[in-house]
Design an enzyme around this catalytic site. Structure first.
Site, PDB file in Angstrom:
ATOM      1  N   ASP A   1       0.419  -0.690   4.844  1.00 43.14           N
ATOM      2  CA  ASP A   1       0.466  -1.352   6.150  1.00 43.14           C
ATOM      3  C   ASP A   1      -0.659  -0.916   7.083  1.00 43.14           C
ATOM      4  O   ASP A   1      -0.499  -0.882   8.305  1.00 43.14           O
ATOM      5  CB  ASP A   1       1.830  -1.112   6.838  1.00 43.14           C
ATOM      6  CG  ASP A   1       2.981  -1.608   5.994  1.00 43.14           C
ATOM      7  OD1 ASP A   1       2.797  -2.624   5.307  1.00 43.14           O
ATOM      8  OD2 ASP A   1       4.051  -0.980   6.015  1.00 43.14           O
TER       9      ASP A   1
ATOM     10  N   LYS B   1      -4.648  -4.030   5.781  1.00 43.22           N
ATOM     11  CA  LYS B   1      -5.529  -4.501   4.695  1.00 43.22           C
ATOM     12  C   LYS B   1      -5.695  -6.020   4.734  1.00 43.22           C
ATOM     13  O   LYS B   1      -6.786  -6.548   4.521  1.00 43.22           O
ATOM     14  CB  LYS B   1      -4.941  -4.093   3.325  1.00 43.22           C
ATOM     15  CG  LYS B   1      -4.846  -2.589   3.120  1.00 43.22           C
ATOM     16  CD  LYS B   1      -4.138  -2.251   1.826  1.00 43.22           C
ATOM     17  CE  LYS B   1      -2.682  -2.633   1.775  1.00 43.22           C
ATOM     18  NZ  LYS B   1      -1.815  -1.919   2.729  1.00 43.22           N
TER      19      LYS B   1
ATOM     20  N   GLN C   1      -0.156  -1.783  -1.100  1.00 39.52           N
ATOM     21  CA  GLN C   1       0.343  -0.439  -0.818  1.00 39.52           C
ATOM     22  C   GLN C   1      -0.813   0.437  -0.322  1.00 39.52           C
ATOM     23  O   GLN C   1      -1.754  -0.094   0.240  1.00 39.52           O
ATOM     24  CB  GLN C   1       1.030   0.182  -2.058  1.00 39.52           C
ATOM     25  CG  GLN C   1       2.364  -0.473  -2.407  1.00 39.52           C
ATOM     26  CD  GLN C   1       2.237  -1.782  -3.153  1.00 39.52           C
ATOM     27  OE1 GLN C   1       1.626  -1.834  -4.192  1.00 39.52           O
ATOM     28  NE2 GLN C   1       2.824  -2.834  -2.631  1.00 39.52           N
TER      29      GLN C   1
ATOM     30  N   GLY D   1       3.280  -6.689   1.970  1.00 43.83           N
ATOM     31  CA  GLY D   1       3.370  -7.688   3.039  1.00 43.83           C
ATOM     32  C   GLY D   1       2.075  -7.601   3.822  1.00 43.83           C
ATOM     33  O   GLY D   1       1.844  -6.628   4.540  1.00 43.83           O
ATOM     34  N   HIS D   2       1.207  -8.573   3.632  1.00 44.21           N
ATOM     35  CA  HIS D   2      -0.123  -8.545   4.272  1.00 44.21           C
ATOM     36  C   HIS D   2      -0.199  -9.645   5.328  1.00 44.21           C
ATOM     37  O   HIS D   2       0.010 -10.817   5.016  1.00 44.21           O
ATOM     38  CB  HIS D   2      -1.221  -8.743   3.211  1.00 44.21           C
ATOM     39  CG  HIS D   2      -1.268  -7.614   2.216  1.00 44.21           C
ATOM     40  ND1 HIS D   2      -2.138  -7.571   1.160  1.00 44.21           N
ATOM     41  CD2 HIS D   2      -0.539  -6.479   2.131  1.00 44.21           C
ATOM     42  CE1 HIS D   2      -1.945  -6.455   0.475  1.00 44.21           C
ATOM     43  NE2 HIS D   2      -0.971  -5.776   1.042  1.00 44.21           N
TER      44      HIS D   2
END
Ligand code: GDP
Ligand code: IMO
Ligand code: MG
Length: 431
Positions: A13, A16, A225, A40-41
């Site tokens: 988080d 990225k 990650q 989750g991007h």
């Protein structure tokens, strides 16, 4: 060869997604190489916010092609709903611009049920997984019981294979965890349906990426990650189950050891972690509330995938230095500098202390952080709102000093800092 890599240097988080979106403007292919829909991007473009779990963040740029590499584990439900979400938003997401490796592994409802049952059985030693079946899917892969994307190309034996896979995991669910078994026939049918929809996306992506690189096309590898969640190099056992560091790119995309231009390390201006495990610079109380935010803003520190509040703390220079080493990071991008505005003092962890012993390198890596207390360097904060700043020289002096100290301490240049989630909220350090 024009291969660039974007890696998270903390516990995920870091931002990225937004950095990949920025760099994808100059990429032909954007490729995920590890993890699954535990990621989750977030990408913000004007009024639109995209939350991507599987499809590479670079897909928002219409000229790119997206690749989901063999190192990934794919939940077909998430994949199809992400395709729908993108198409609805006017972003093409058909097989002409998205490819999934034939050798990537599938996540099934049986993997998710097992993930949740294993977590429940760990009691107070829970890892705090995302519950997406990531660990069990990589376990199936490593024990050679996995189901691969290529199996989808033949729907009838595939449905039967899924049925047997679910029956096998049911035995474990029932006998080891006293959990309810799944209906194997229903899952088989559901997956047969997915197979028909997903088959056109399946390809030998290793060959595709290799050929593109040989033709001089620009490939951007998007890490999921972060370094400290890497299965080998992270805070084991509080890690994910894949190789999230830069070396994972080669294996996870099916490349040889090809030259890399830049390994871009993405670092949040402070430290966060979602899930259990050691966190030496963690803070609580008012400062924590300040860093985390209340949850009203989309960028507040609540998990993109699970909505869980993230644990927060001061930037850990020791862990950052370690991450830069294990990834071979060539340049840093620092995100969320705007969040620090209004804090009178900032702290940067520049050493660890255990009793009388002070260390600046971890004797045995980040798997054994418990004995250490952080040693902090205090830096001045700033009051100004920096979200509108676009030039380095316009940032408050204290903000420049904070960024400068991080670069000096770690010995890696900071190339850009971000001051908000939007595409243009970025400051080039040379501006
Ligand atoms: P990722 O998993 O590394 O892609 O990061 P996430 O998307 O899970 O979390 C990063 C969050 O911070 C997202 O909500 C981003 O929109 C937001 N974000 C990224 N950069 C900035 C920034 O510079 N300032 C602010 N306020 N938010 C940012
Ligand atoms: P992005 O790509 C933050 C964490 C989970 C848990 C541990 C293991 O958005 O940075 P898993 O479900 O992978 O078995 O959970 O890893 N985790 C993440 N934390 N960002 C992520 O991805 C994460 N993916 C997994 O919270 O602590
Ligand atoms: Mg995330």
């Amino acid at each position: 060869m024009p291969l660039n890599i974007v890696i998270g240097t903390q516990w995920g988080d870091e931002g990225k997604g937004r950095i990949v979106d920025l760099l994808a403007a100059q990429a032909d292919i954007v490729a995920r190489f590890n993890g699954g829909d535990n990621a989750g991007h977030t990408v913000t473009v004007g009024k639109r916010t995209f939350k991507l779990h599987l499809i590479p963040s670079g897909i928002i740029h219409p000229h790119t092609m997206g690749v989901l590499g063999n190192g990934m584990v794919i939940n077909p439900t998430t994949f199809m709903s992400e395709v729908d979400m993108l198409q609805t938003a006017g972003v093409a997401a058909g097989p002409e611009r998205l490819r999934i490796s034939h050798a990537a592994h599938l996540i099934t409802p049986a993997h998710r049920a097992l993930d949740q049952a294993q977590e429940a059985s760990r009691g107070s030693a829970q890892i705090g997984t995302t519950g997406r079946g990531i660990g069990p899917a990589y376990t199936s892969k490593a024990t050679r019981n996995g189901v691969r994307m290529e199996d989808m190309l033949d729907p009838y034996p595939f449905a039967d294979k899924i049925k047997r896979h679910v029956e096998d995991i049911n035995k474990v669910l029932v006998s080891m965890y006293s959990a309810d078994p799944l209906d194997a026939v229903t899952v088989g049918r559901e997956y047969e349906h997915y197979a028909r929809m997903i088959a056109p996306y399946i390809a030998d992506t290793g060959s595709l990426v290799h050929t593109a690189l040989k033709q001089g096309k620009r490939v951007l590898a998007e890490g999921a990650q972060g370094t400290l969640l890497d299965i080998d190099h992270g805070t084991y056992p509080f890690v994910t189950s894949s190789s999230s560091t830069a070396a994972g790119v080669f294996c996870g995309l099916g490349l040889g050891i090809v030259p890399v231009c830049d390994v871009v390390g993405v670092t949040k201006a402070f430290q966060t972690r979602v899930g259990a495990g050691p966190f030496p610079t963690e803070v609580f109380g008012k400062t924590a509330e300040r860093l985390r935010g209340s949850g009203k803003n989309p960028w507040d520190e609540f998990g993109t995938t699970t909505g869980r509040p993230r644990r927060v703390g001061w930037l850990d220079g020791i862990l950052l230095g370690y991450a830069l080493r294990v990834n071979g990071v060539t340049e840093l991008m620092i995100t969320k500098l705007d969040i620090l505005s209004g804090l009178s003092n900032l702290r940067l962890c520049t050493a660890y202390q255990a009793g009388d012993e002070i260390v600046s390198e971890l004797p045995l890596g980040p798997g054994r952080l418990e004995p250490y207390e952080p040693v902090y360097e205090e830096l001045a904060g700033w009051d100004e709102d920096v979200t509108g700043v676009r030039k380095w020289s316009h940032l408050p002096e204290a903000a420049r000093a904070y960024v400068g100290r991080i670069a000096e301490f770690c010995g890696v240049p900071v190339r850009r800092v971000s001051v908000g989630p939007e595409r243009d909220q970025v400051v080039d350090v040379s501006s």
